[in-house]
Design a protein around this motif. Sequence first.
Motif: not given
Length: 643
Positions: A356-371
């Motif tokens: 999400m930091t690449k999209l201008g958000a402060r931090a964190g990863h948004a999971i699309i598919r889990d392990r």
Amino acid sequence: MSTLNTSGLAQLLEGLSVIESTPPFSDAHVLVNPLDVWRSALADLLARLVGCESSDAFKAIQWPNNIFNGDLSVPLPKVSPRCKPAELSSKLINEFPKDHSLFDPPLPDGVHLRFFLKLDIVPRLLIPYVLDREHTYGMGSELDTVESSKKLVVESSSPNITNEFQGKHLRSTVTGAFVARLYENKGWEVTRMTYLGDWGKPIALLYVGWGKFGSEEAYQADPVGHLLDVYHKIEEAFQPEQAATREIRDKAVKENRDEAEVQLEMEALENQGIFAERNDAFKKLEDGDETLVAFWKRVREAVIDDYQKFYDRLGIRFDDYSGESEVKAETMAEVEQVLKDKGLSEESAGAWMVDMTKLGARAGHAIIRDRGGSSTYLLRDLAAVLERSRKYSFDKMIYVVASDNSVHFTQMFKILEAMDPELEKKLQHVKFNDASKMAATLGKGYKPEAILDKCEEAMSSLPDVDADKAAAVGKSDIILKGLGTSALLVQELSTRSASAHAFDTKALPSFKLGSGPDLQYWYTKLVTLLTDHAVTTALSDEDFEALTEDDRANLLRVLAQYPEVVNATFHSLEPSGIVTYLASVTEQLSDCLDEEEGEMIVTPGFAALLEATRIVLRNGMKLLGMVPVSDLPQERADTPVAG
């Protein structure tokens, strides 16, 4: 049918010897909002006195929100930015026409000038205006053909079918229905949708629980009640394993351990016990396993049937009972491909996520598919937006969802902005405080209808609260049920979005100002007073003159504000403004009726005033979702009160 069109309004004004013209300002809707008649005339006059553009003067004129602060107000720096407010105020007061046909001389108030309507004109203009508009008074679509061609999707309620219908779901349901009515009031074509949490790992966990605690006999006796019991039992059994994973994560953060090492430890834990059973069940469900799909369908149908009964009792409908389960696999694949093509998603430890930091958000990863390769709620929601856009061709979609989902919507909107900026601009998250005391009031394992049962049970003490008002509205079962629903709706909608959800059933049986029962009482009283009295706008000068007396004229001035209140609420989406306004209507109505001594004489003029008040009160109550109890069948009036 409305007959007061543009020429009709012009004739009415001419007949009242109103000398000022009504310029065609683009922001003026004189056929929708009566105060725009006065606002337009005032803007024309201010432009001449100040030397500014009429359109700028029109935009500067404000509505004070309280008739005792004036009917209209002008912040002087808005019409003349370089002015000295005191000097300009003095100039305008001195030069304001003393014999103006619509306004009394203005009053200074700091940087504002406050304007009061001339009372001899108010009833002559407003009575025919409101009575002509009737059920459309306060609606904003009469002139706005652009608004009336727009399409809106409102998503609200959206509970998880494995768990209780929580306070935040009730608040979402009631607020979402209000937002839908508000937009329809503006002429939008609205689709009401509830997006059920009917997929994902919770349903898989319920399946695991069914294998351990399920009973066909108990299910047949009470399907939803037994499913809730099973889910709570499996949740309790699952808690130690969940606590163990949290401990691993917390320890890893403290010790700054290698991510790959932590991942292996987590996988080892999740490959055994209830974790493994749940994940395996969800994988089978997504792969179309017949047993899992049959279980899911059975649960979904039982719960939706239960929800529909609750929504029906609440007077709320949905056009689309959608759910996570209905999002197509190919649409999710499309979303994933776009994210990969744009370089937005990346693989990490077997899972696919967006940084999400690449999209201008402060931090964190948004999971699309889990392990394990399973889709996440975020992926399904992203795909759902695309499908709804194609199905409904909406101009706007509003999610009425509690603030505990704010991170989810921030991530979703940011990702959609990168995928399709034009689509993202059409989305809005209307959030509210997710804190609620409802679960504490109802306990564990309650079904949605228990919410209304509790409210109706509380109404059994209503006749003891204010005997005269209770007797006026009626004491039958059907009326007390209507009062219970009204009390709940008003309690929900009078709470501002930033405030916690009270769900205070002890406060429901009350005739306090602005409460649901009190609004019902005043509406019933108006209906009773108007019985056997024909209402007409063909009033004599004597009738109109009687309506210029302070309390009656003030009531009319409050009624004139209704379109302003609705418009302000349309922009804020805070329903509490409507509740507060309706309370001011009944308060002013009370002042009018308190003036009457002995047996009340309903003259033609007074009947017209009462009818105008009834129209506004009914329109506002309808916007809140309330059904007047005076409209309910009365054949059970002598039925003993339940409880």
